[in-house]
Design an enzyme around this catalytic site. Structure first.
Site, short mmCIF file in Angstrom:
data_model
loop_
_atom_site.label_atom_id
_atom_site.label_comp_id
_atom_site.label_asym_id
_atom_site.label_seq_id
_atom_site.Cartn_x
_atom_site.Cartn_y
_atom_site.Cartn_z
N ASP A 20 47.58 11.31 46.87
CA ASP A 20 47.78 10.00 46.23
C ASP A 20 46.44 9.31 46.01
O ASP A 20 46.14 8.84 44.91
CB ASP A 20 48.67 9.11 47.12
N GLU A 276 48.70 18.31 44.41
CA GLU A 276 48.59 17.96 42.99
C GLU A 276 47.14 18.00 42.51
O GLU A 276 46.81 18.65 41.53
CB GLU A 276 49.18 16.56 42.77
#
Ligand code: TRH
Length: 380
Positions: A20, A276
């Protein structure tokens, strides 16, 4: 009079791990450096941030880092003027007083949710659609992605040129690796390993140890170290540790700053990545890689894995497709890796060429920061 910069607020809650903050930090820097915007990055956990960017002062409520105004997202929200563009990263919930401030602005801000990256087809249909509304303020879905019709991937301007230059410069790589305490043997395959806990690791390490070619495995400190320790039969592995088992050298690296991690990926012949952001960076490295996807309930992450594989393997020969798909699937369900690894190694030259071609194909899309700026441009 100097033109006033458009103001962007990016909100990031660190759920767990580093993805994040990794994504939002990259994005914030790029919006400042390449689009001349005034960006505030609101982060609720500055300690996670500090791992990627050691200059972060974990006690500062407000600080500037590389042109980005970094704000500690306080538990008790203080009245703050809303920006022109507001990005809630990964569906994080904005403070309600801030949402009121958005609604009270004379000029309504553009409010977007930056979603998680997925290669699934439905993303194309949902990207850019209106989501919920708060009073007069409409929220929009913004989906990163690999295909036309999505928001693209984070890619800084000149990234691939810098990567290529570095990969063509053995001396620069040597100096970089030496800075991390790595002395690469000239004939060894260099592999980086960044992954979650994985029961399949032992059989992969067995395969590398028993291989006729030597491998130098670089493992940044993190969640996989417990499995490495079990395989080595040692305890307390930490940065600097080097262990040799037959053809395999295992070396533990410190967790490096984010830009250095890119260079590490560029040096390696093969990169195991996760989540990610490192997953995307491995693609820009133009080298074959292995993805450990973030686990989700009811195994829905496995559909995401297959959706990506379906895109990625296009253009490969059938045996190479089978090899890479088999390797990735085994890794993501914690199965034995040895046969898949040997099979993959047989198709190495093809997989190397393919990794570069995939990288170039992806670079034809507008990058995510540019796509966001264009979205705002079309919206006003
Ligand atoms: O840390 P992650 O597992 O993050 C995950 C994913 O983003 C996942 O989708 C999300 O839901 C979950 O977090 C909450 O993996 P990721 O995304 O690769 O982020 C790691 C970041 O750490 C990335 O920006 C690269 C950086 N990094 C360094 O800066 N130095 C290092 O030494 C290493 C290994 C990584």
């Amino acid at each position: 009079m100097p033109e006033l910069k458009t103001r962007w607020d990016i909100f990031c809650t660190v759920v767990d791990n580093f993805g994040d903050i990794g994504v939002t930090w990259r994005l914030a820097r790029q919006l400042v450096a390449e689009h001349g915007l005034a960006v505030r990055l609101w982060v609720d956990d500055l300690r996670a941030f500090e791992r990627l960017c050691p200059e972060i002062d974990t006690h500062a409520a407000q600080q500037w880092q590389q042109g980005v105004e970094v704000r500690q997202w306080p538990a008790e929200w203080q009245p703050t003027e809303a920006a022109d563009v507001v990005i809630a990263a990964f569906a994080c919930q904005l403070p309600s007083a801030y949402m009121d401030a958005m609604a009270e602005r004379e000029k309504t801000p553009l409010w977007m949710n930056l979603d998680y990256l997925s290669a699934e087809d439905w993303v194309i249909g949902c990207h850019g659609l209106p989501s919920v509304k708060y009073k007069s303020v409409q929220k929009f879905f913004f989906f990163p992605g690999f295909q036309r019709g999505t928001g693209g991937l984070i890619r800084e301007s000149g990234l691939l040129e810098r990567r290529r230059q570095f990969q063509q410069d053995p001396q620069a790589q040597k100096v970089f690796l030496q800075g991390l305490g790595v002395d690469r043997a000239p004939d060894a395959n260099l592999i980086s390993l960044f992954a979650y806990e994985n029961t399949g690791l032992a059989s992969w390490l067995d395969a590398m140890a028993g291989d006729s070619t030597s491998t130098h495995l670089l493992v940044p400190e993190g969640r996989i170290l417990g499995d490495v320790e079990r395989w080595l039969g040692v305890e307390g592995l930490a940065a600097g540790a080097v262990h040799v088992r037959e053809a395999l050298t295992v070396q533990v690296l410190p967790f490096v700053r984010q830009d250095q991690y890119d260079e590490l990926l560029w040096c390696c012949d093969f990169n195991a990545v996760r989540g990610e952001d490192s997953f995307v960076r491995a693609q820009w490295a133009g080298r074959p890689f292995l993805w450990h996807i973030y686990r989700q309930e009811e195994d829905i992450h496995l559909d995401k894995l297959d959706a990506f594989l379906e895109l990625y393997i296009k253009g490969l020969s059938d045996p190479a497709r089978e090899a890479i798909s088999g390797l990735w699937r085994a890794w993501n369900v914690g199965e034995k890796m040895a046969d898949h690894w040997q099979f993959t190694r047989k198709h190495w030259p093809e997989l190397e060429k393919h990794a570069e071609a995939w990288c170039l194909e992806q670079a034809l899309q507008a990058d995510l920061a540019t796509a966001l700026v264009q979205f705002y441009g079309n919206w006003i």
